[in-house]
Motif scaffolding. Structure first.
Motif, mmCIF file in Angstrom:
data_model
loop_
_atom_site.group_PDB
_atom_site.id
_atom_site.type_symbol
_atom_site.label_atom_id
_atom_site.label_comp_id
_atom_site.label_asym_id
_atom_site.label_seq_id
_atom_site.Cartn_x
_atom_site.Cartn_y
_atom_site.Cartn_z
ATOM 1 N N LEU C 292 -2.994 12.607 -7.838
ATOM 2 C CA LEU C 292 -2.157 13.422 -7.222
ATOM 3 C C LEU C 292 -0.815 13.585 -7.424
ATOM 4 O O LEU C 292 -0.108 14.658 -7.917
ATOM 5 C CB LEU C 292 -2.335 12.989 -5.731
ATOM 6 C CG LEU C 292 -3.112 13.496 -4.728
ATOM 7 C CD1 LEU C 292 -2.951 12.941 -3.375
ATOM 8 C CD2 LEU C 292 -3.184 15.142 -4.535
ATOM 9 N N ILE C 293 -0.150 12.519 -8.119
ATOM 10 C CA ILE C 293 1.092 12.462 -8.600
ATOM 11 C C ILE C 293 0.900 13.193 -10.000
ATOM 12 O O ILE C 293 2.249 13.882 -10.254
ATOM 13 C CB ILE C 293 1.627 11.058 -8.685
ATOM 14 C CG1 ILE C 293 2.182 10.615 -7.321
ATOM 15 C CG2 ILE C 293 2.947 10.846 -9.504
ATOM 16 C CD1 ILE C 293 2.349 8.875 -7.231
ATOM 17 N N ASP C 294 -0.218 12.810 -10.703
ATOM 18 C CA ASP C 294 0.030 13.808 -12.111
ATOM 19 C C ASP C 294 0.068 15.046 -11.794
ATOM 20 O O ASP C 294 0.905 15.852 -12.512
ATOM 21 C CB ASP C 294 -1.268 13.144 -12.698
ATOM 22 C CG ASP C 294 -1.102 11.721 -13.483
ATOM 23 O OD1 ASP C 294 -0.130 11.257 -13.330
ATOM 24 O OD2 ASP C 294 -1.923 11.277 -13.776
ATOM 25 N N PHE C 295 -0.913 15.649 -10.814
ATOM 26 C CA PHE C 295 -0.911 17.007 -10.531
ATOM 27 C C PHE C 295 0.288 17.451 -10.239
ATOM 28 O O PHE C 295 0.776 18.811 -10.568
ATOM 29 C CB PHE C 295 -1.940 17.197 -9.518
ATOM 30 C CG PHE C 295 -3.232 17.675 -10.283
ATOM 31 C CD1 PHE C 295 -4.231 16.615 -10.577
ATOM 32 C CD2 PHE C 295 -3.709 19.083 -10.278
ATOM 33 C CE1 PHE C 295 -5.338 16.829 -11.097
ATOM 34 C CE2 PHE C 295 -4.928 19.348 -10.846
ATOM 35 C CZ PHE C 295 -5.886 18.330 -11.302
ATOM 36 N N ASP C 296 1.011 16.871 -9.345
ATOM 37 C CA ASP C 296 2.360 17.313 -8.763
ATOM 38 C C ASP C 296 3.344 17.762 -9.868
ATOM 39 O O ASP C 296 3.948 18.652 -9.961
ATOM 40 C CB ASP C 296 2.930 16.310 -7.875
ATOM 41 C CG ASP C 296 4.123 16.735 -7.187
ATOM 42 O OD1 ASP C 296 4.270 17.439 -6.351
ATOM 43 O OD2 ASP C 296 5.313 16.588 -7.887
ATOM 44 N N GLY C 297 3.350 16.787 -10.926
ATOM 45 C CA GLY C 297 4.294 17.130 -12.179
ATOM 46 C C GLY C 297 5.399 16.702 -12.107
ATOM 47 O O GLY C 297 6.268 16.471 -12.867
ATOM 48 N N THR C 298 6.196 16.867 -10.624
ATOM 49 C CA THR C 298 7.617 16.709 -10.500
ATOM 50 C C THR C 298 7.920 15.228 -10.227
ATOM 51 O O THR C 298 9.018 14.698 -10.155
ATOM 52 C CB THR C 298 8.083 17.714 -9.374
ATOM 53 O OG1 THR C 298 7.334 17.112 -8.170
ATOM 54 C CG2 THR C 298 7.875 19.100 -9.832
#
Lengths: 503, 343, 325
Positions: C292-298
């Motif tokens: 999830l954190i990777d997908f968020d990117g920010t």
């Protein structure tokens, strides 16, 4: 005295622990189809003898012959394989596993190497049904009552196709109905040819079920008797020995009622699952005895008065004022002291010294910022080591190295230096030698003379009657009677305890 | 003599120092250079100071049957916050700003200690698990503070915490000494030591004796947080700067080792602050010794594992029992056979 | 898996609560991800969790056994790293055949685990300390063998690493995933259908009772550490398959991830209660957070740690509440 019929023959058993000879040349034998009671006071060596038989302790000298073969058990599993099964006093089972697993773990029925769960459940149901117990065997053991756990432990022991079944204090936490059921099971097993070793504090149970008994005292063998050759009074004399006389002179001293002011009064005090609402008065200088079987609510009642547990109903007044007893600190603030029955887990800090254990409660009351000076600590320790005759008289000895009786005295000293107005003693004489026992009884009498109220709890009715001005009887977590101790006899109290507890 | 609980750790320390002396005769030489004490022994003390600090805090926690896994993360957080504040100052050499930075960092560490204490004493969570939370999350918090960068600082007053000298002696040694002296006084001159040992030695007995064990437990975690915070400042001052990834990494393990070597049991009760200091010095000396002997420093961990294993073994009653029994064999084989026959 | 369900079906539901909560969390996190990012909705995201974390899963399974007995194993990360370094060294410098390397690596893990188990049981050294020594020892061995991280180009290893097993829906998994799932299945079988497994629970319930009941406590305690050592070594091999290199500084802090996964999966740290299936869910939750954190990117990577810390807190409090009821 080799007898070919004996299934078990232990000869000249000796076992030492650091500083103590627990067993000294004890002989013991068992026959198939007999219930053999092992008798003795606390500390006589019963538990140690059992543990040498079941492989928990090794022996320092002597021989054990089982079924004609000499054996030496290094660990419990070896004893079990040889056919000696044990149900220990504190039921040693696994609360996190199911009833069925507790019976079979280690010997689960298997098919092609994997555990056959349905067969296991079926067999567990059958086994327990044989003990007249019907329940969901897949429930966690932790959710079951003590009586059920006891039966499960016995079922486990039976399933090993045991030749010798050891029951160590199996009835101490059971109510009368459950005891009757257990004794029935024991008799059935005996009739099937099992050799049953039965240990109990309850002399009537022993006479009801045993065929033969062996008496130990101070780690030595007193003798082996057929049940028809001995009377209860003989038995008690043999268990206690000559030292019985030492207790006699206290008897006279205490029966004068001092009649002080009411110190503590409860009205309908209770705690769910522990003790039903009770009303009780304790006067200054009065010794109140609590009688009842283990699990009758004796300890639970005492813990409410001190604040070890907090009540969820009723009121408690001290000197007439209502008081909320929430924690031990509130008890201490009202100068109530509580010596727990379980010295090891609730009383002493084993790795601290005698001095440190003695000053602990007083220091805790003062808080850590107001230390007792070392000189004051030494003084207090020296005074009470002397007054209570704590041995060795070394304030810097570690408490864990002391004998049970001396540990008990250290615990007493801890509370005496707080100068309590009410001293609660829960089984203060359990598991200690007769000398220390006498001294503690004398001390209770003396405290009472000095105006201290004492709540005295003991499983031994004689002791309760000897010391108390008034006796409160408990049954099934309820106060069922309060009697002034004019000329009460153990039989009268027993009758009250047994009354109404139909089978 | 061998009964004294510091006998084995002190012997091990002396043995290591002896090895150093043989390998490098000048090892014990301490000289004054530029108004500073100089020498291998001083280095050991100076580099060992943070571990001593963390170890002292950990010892009191362990005395109550607790453990604090989060100290490494707290070390990182402390350094990160102080450096963040310093790096934002117009004049890093200002004493006032440095005091504020130090105060902020230590304040946060006290709060983190209080959080651990809250979980253990109020919520009743097992200490190893309760502090695992902050161990995991704390490293992230430290990185959050530094934004994943290494914050370098130039503040003179702050750097003095790690590499400064006072009366010839490195400041870090003085700080460690002061914390050790004060905490020893505190636990032995007040009743704190006795009450902590009672709480850890037998919690239920302590409660029934009227101990406020919750409050005491809380106190030691707060103190542990404070010690870790000071150690964190010292490490940051030495760097000089904040490295949220590596500051204090594994220091909780070293601290636990130090106190174990020093004779405090992880099961609580009796503790020895002096023993912990010896243990910490032993661990630091080990690193130095490996270096002195010219063993490649990649082998430090290996040597450490072996020495620690040895010290733990000689202190283990079970091990000593076995060694003793081997020397005096008992005819066990016969009895073992007897069991098999009857089974 | 059905057998597992059958066996456990009769237990009180309360036991399953932590595991069900973990499952709910996992599904929730996935649903949230799918609603936010279209690419998240593809099944491959889930399969990637398995692909990326198969090595951690195997390590966590070993840890589950240890924790079920009430112990702890801090050495797992170092043993994983040692396996990767050993693989690279034996394949590269020594030129051993791949099969021999696999056997040697697994044997070393087993040996280290057994050694720690023996220290714990026979010399009564606390698990925490004994496995801490193991942590230093194994990491020390890594650094002694090599300070670099050579890549591996052995044919066998490369094939295993690069083979993709196609699944319906245009997805795929790696061979490592199959190995990890096999380990989970074997572990589940061991725990629920063998005497060894039941003794593991017994020791965690009460070691003293287990001894008095005549169970093989010594063998079981040593075995769980041996098993954990073996699983760590196997996890190390899977990490080699994943990264095709042997890095002495890899897998630092893996013990924390493994412990966190086990606890989030509902196993109680004091022992005696928990399931391997829970551990699988725990590992997937850790992976899902990272994804999830990777997908968020920010969001920066450290948010992973903070969120895992928060989850640990939530699950531990949940366990306390269940225990209190």
């Amino acid at each position: 005295m080799t007898d070919p019929r004996a299934i078990l023959e232990m000869t000249g058993i000796r076992k030492e622990f650091p500083g103590v000879v627990a067993l000294d040349g004890v002989d013991f034998r068992m026959f198939p189809g007999e219930v053999h009671a092992l008798m003795g006071e606390n500390g006589a060596g019963k538990s140690t003898l059992i543990k040498t038989l079941t492989g928990v302790h090794g022996i320092d000298a002597g021989t054990i012959v089982l079924g004609g073969e000499p054996v030496a058990f290094g660990e419990p599993s070896q004893a079990q394989h040889a056919g000696v099964s044990t149900v220990y006093q504190e039921v040693n089972l696994l609360p996190n596993l199911s009833v069925a697993e507790n019976i079979f773990i280690g010997r689960e029925p298997r098919r092609f190497g994997r555990i056959d769960w349905s067969a296991m459940r079926r067999r567990a149901e059958v086994l327990l049904a044989g003990l007249d117990l019907h329940l969901d065997v897949s429930a966690d053991l932790g959710t079951q009552s003590i009586a059920v756990r006891q039966m499960v432990a016995i079922a486990r022991a039976l399933d090993v196709s045991a030749r010798v079944l050891v029951l160590d204090e199996p009835t101490s936490s059971l109510d009368a109905g459950e005891v009757e059921r257990l004794l029935k099971v024991v008799r059935t097993l005996r009739d099937e040819g099992m050799a049953v070793l039965f240990v109990s504090h309850f002399i009537d149970q022993v006479f009801a079920v045993a065929d033969r008994m062996t008496v130990l005292r101070n780690g030595k063998l007193v003798g082996e008797y057929r049940i028809e050759d001995i009377t209860p009074v003989d038995l008690v004399t043999k268990m206690i020995g000559k030292e019985l006389e030492a207790l006699e002179d206290i008897e006279e001293a205490t029966h004068r009622h001092s009649g002080g002011e009411v110190f503590l009064r409860t009205e309908g005090l209770s705690r769910k699952g522990a003790i039903a609402p009770f009303s009780l008065e304790i006067r200054s200088g009065e010794v109140v005895g609590l009688a009842g079987l283990l699990g009758s609510g004796r300890t639970e009642l005492a813990r409410l008065l001190f604040g070890a547990d907090h009540a969820d109903g009723g009121t408690l007044r001290i000197d007439g004022d209502p008081v909320a007893m929430r924690t031990p600190r509130s008890g201490m603030a009202h100068r109530i002291a509580y010596c727990s029955e379980d010295r090891k887990t609730e009383g002493l800090v084993g790795e601290l010294t005698v001095r440190e254990n003695i000053v602990l409660a007083l220091q805790a009351a003062r808080g850590w910022t107001r230390p007792l000076s070392r000189r004051r600590q030494d003084e207090l320790a020296a005074r009470y080591i002397d007054a209570l005759d704590i041995r060795p008289a070394a304030p810097e000895a570690l408490v864990q190295d002391l004998s049970g009786g001396n540990q008990q005295k250290v615990l007493l000293a801890r509370w005496l230096i707080t100068e309590p107005r009410l001293l609660i003693l829960d089984e203060p004489t359990r598991g200690i030698d007769i000398g220390a026992k006498t001294e503690i009884q004398r001390l209770v009498a003396k405290l009472s003379d000095d105006g201290v109220a004492v709540l005295f709890i003991s499983a031994e009715l004689e002791e309760v009657l000897r010391l108390s001005h008034r006796v409160v009887v408990l049954r099934d977590r309820e106060v069922v009677a309060q009697k002034d101790n004019e000329s009460l006899t153990p039989d009268e109290i027993m009758a009250v305890i047994a009354e109404g507890s139909g089978t | 003599m061998t009964k004294h609980r510091l006998f084995w750790p002190v012997s091990a320390l002396l043995a290591l120092l002896l090895v150093d002396l043989i390998a490098k005769p000048s090892f014990f030489k301490v000289e004054v250079r530029d108004g500073h004490l100089y020498g291998s022994l001083i280095d050991i003390l100076r580099l060992g100071a943070p571990l001593i600090l963390v170890g002292i805090g950990m010892t009191l926690v362990v005395a109550t049957r607790g453990i604090d896994l989060s100290v490494g993360s707290v070390v990182a957080i402390s350094g990160a916050l102080a450096c963040l504040h310093l790096s934002g100052l117009p004049d890093q050499d200002a004493v006032g700003g440095t005091v504020v930075a130090v105060g902020m960092a230590l304040g946060l560490c006290l709060a983190l200690g209080a959080w651990n204490g809250f979980l253990v004493s109020v919520l009743g969570i097992q200490p190893i698990i309760a502090t695992l939370i902050l161990m995991v999350a704390g490293r992230g918090i430290a990185q959050l503070i530094t934004d994943g960068q290494i914050i370098t600082i130039t503040s003179g007053p702050f750097r003095a915490l790690g590499s400064g000298y006072l009366f010839l002696v490195p400041v870090s040694i003085l700080i460690a000494l002061a914390v050790f002296g004060l905490s020893s006084l505190l636990v032995r001159k007040s009743a704190l030591g006795l009450l902590l040992e009672a709480v850890g030695g037998n919690p239920e007995a302590g409660r029934l004796s009227g101990l406020r064990s919750g409050r005491l437990t809380w106190l030691v975690y707060v103190f542990g947080g404070l010690c870790a915070g000071i150690a964190g400042l010292m490490i940051a001052a030495n760097t000089p700067g904040a490295d949220a990834n590596h500051a204090g990494l594994w220091i909780e393990l070293d601290a636990i080792l130090a106190l174990t070597i020093g004779g405090t049991k992880l099961t609580g009760g009796r503790f020895s602050l002096g023993g912990t200091v010896i243990g910490a010095l032993l661990i630091q000396t080990l690193t130095t010794t490996v270096y002195t002997l010219g063993i490649p420093d990649t082998a430090t961990l290996l040597v450490k594992a072996l020495v620690v294993l040895l010290v733990c073994l000689v202190q283990s009653p079970a091990f000593r029992d076995r060694v003793r029994r081997r020397r005096r064999p008992v005819p066990a084989t016969e009895s073992a056979r007897a069991v098999e026959v009857s089974a | 898996m059905t057998a597992l369900a059958r066996v456990t079906a009769y237990r009180p539901q309360q036991r399953h609560l932590p595991m069900l909560a973990t499952l709910a969390l996992l599904v929730g996190a996935y649903a949230y991800g799918a609603s936010q990012y279209t690419a998240f909705g593809s099944g491959q995201v889930v399969f990637n969790l398995f692909i990326n974390y198969s090595w951690l899963l195997v390590v966590a399974v070993g840890m589950t056994f240890v924790i079920l007995t009430g112990g702890i194993d801090l050495s797992v990360g170092s043993v994983v790293a040692l396996s990767t370094v050993l693989s690279a060294e034996l394949l590269g410098e020594q030129g051993w055949p791949a099969a021999a390397v696999v056997v040697a690596v697994l044997a070393v893990g087993l040996l280290l685990g057994t050694g720690m188990g023996a220290l714990i049981h026979y010399f009564e050294i606390q698990p925490f300390i004994a496995t801490l020594v193991g942590l230093f020892f194994a990491r020390g061995l890594c650094l002694t063998i090599s300070t670099e991280a050579p890549s591996i180009d052995d044919g066998f290893f490369t094939v295993i690493a690069q083979t993709q097993i196609p699944l319906p829906g245009d997805s795929h998994v790696s061979i490592s995933v199959l190995i990890a799932l096999a380990v989970v299945a074997v572990a589940g079988y061991l725990l629920h259908h063998t005497r060894f497994g039941r003794t593991v629970y017994a020791v965690g319930g009460s070691e003293q009772s287990a001894v008095l009941m005549g169970l093989k406590v010594a063998r079981t305690k040593v075995s769980v550490y041996a098993l954990s050592g073996f699983c760590s070594a196997l996890g190390g091999l899977l990490l080699v398959f994943y990264k095709l290199s042997g890095d002495p500084l890899s897998a630092i802090g893996t013990e924390l991830d493994a412990i966190a996964a086990v606890v989030i999966g509902g196993t109680i740290l004091s022992g005696g209660s928990g399931y391997v299936l829970g551990t699988v869910l725990g590992v997937l939750v850790l992976g899902m957070i990272q994804t999830l954190i990777d997908f968020d990117g920010t969001l920066s990577s450290w948010w992973t740690k903070i969120v895992i810390g928060g989850l640990l807190f939530a699950f531990i409090v949940l366990q306390r509440l269940i225990a209190r009821r």
